[in-house]
Design an enzyme around this catalytic site. Sequence first.
Site, PDB file in Angstrom:
ATOM      1  N   GLU A 142       0.960  -1.178   0.118  1.00 25.84           N
ATOM      2  CA  GLU A 142       0.083  -0.056   0.156  1.00 25.84           C
ATOM      3  C   GLU A 142       0.833   1.414  -0.064  1.00 25.84           C
ATOM      4  O   GLU A 142       0.575   2.167  -0.611  1.00 25.84           O
ATOM      5  CB  GLU A 142      -1.062  -0.018   1.124  1.00 25.84           C
ATOM      6  CG  GLU A 142      -2.135  -1.115   1.263  1.00 25.84           C
ATOM      7  CD  GLU A 142      -2.931  -1.573  -0.127  1.00 25.84           C
ATOM      8  OE1 GLU A 142      -2.941  -0.288  -0.851  1.00 25.84           O
ATOM      9  OE2 GLU A 142      -2.956  -2.686  -0.437  1.00 25.84           O
ATOM     10  N   HIS A 145       1.991   2.166  -3.232  1.00 25.07           N
ATOM     11  CA  HIS A 145       1.011   3.341  -4.378  1.00 25.07           C
ATOM     12  C   HIS A 145       1.019   4.482  -4.006  1.00 25.07           C
ATOM     13  O   HIS A 145       0.957   5.371  -4.934  1.00 25.07           O
ATOM     14  CB  HIS A 145      -0.451   2.517  -3.819  1.00 25.07           C
ATOM     15  CG  HIS A 145      -0.860   1.405  -4.366  1.00 25.07           C
ATOM     16  ND1 HIS A 145      -1.000   1.254  -5.766  1.00 25.07           N
ATOM     17  CD2 HIS A 145      -1.256   0.073  -4.162  1.00 25.07           C
ATOM     18  CE1 HIS A 145      -1.456   0.059  -6.080  1.00 25.07           C
ATOM     19  NE2 HIS A 145      -1.745  -0.788  -5.017  1.00 25.07           N
TER      20      HIS A 145
END
Length: 188
Positions: A142, A145
Amino acid sequence: MAVLPIQITGNPVLHSRAEEVTEFDSTLSDLVADMYETMTEAPGVGLAAPQVGVGLRLFVYNWVDDGEVLWRGVAINPELWISPPPVGSADEEDESEGCLSIPGERFPLRRGERAILRGFDLDRRPFEITAEGWLARIFQHEYDHLDGILYADRLDYPHGKAALKAIRKNGWGEPGQSWTPGVDDLDA
C-alpha cells in the site's frame, strides 16, 4: 458510504507520487469510510487513495492474522521503514500477491519480512505499528502506491514480463480504465 471505482494500471494517479494530506475534515472522513467499503466489497486487504483516483498519501487496511488478530486501520501521511528482503527468488506459493489495480493477476514478489509503519489516524493522532510477515507485506504494497509504484513494477524476470503481457492482454495500461466492486465482474 459508497463503493468507489478502482483505477486500473495506466491511470496517471497510480503512477505518480501522492500529495500529503493537509485537511483532516469530514471530506477526508468520508473518503476513508468509502475506501473501507470499497476494500471490503472488492475484496481486498488494503487500499490506497490513488487506487480510487485520489492523489493523497493515505491507505486503509483490514487483515486477520494467523492468531485471529484483526489489523484494521487507516494510515495518513505514513512513513515506512522496512527490513531488506531476503536474498533469492520469491516463493510462488508463499510470496505471491495481487493488486486491485491489476485485477485477477498474482505474481511472486520478495519483500522485507519486517516493517515499521508510522502515520496518523483520522483524529491526527500519531501511531506506530511494528509488523512482520503478511502485515509487513500489506504495508509495503500500500505504501508503494503512495509513491506511484505498483507491485508489477517490482517483479523480477520472468514474472515482470508475464505481468506486462497480462496487462497488454487485458487492454490495460492506458488512462481512463477502472472497475467497480459489486458492479463489474472482474476476478480481483
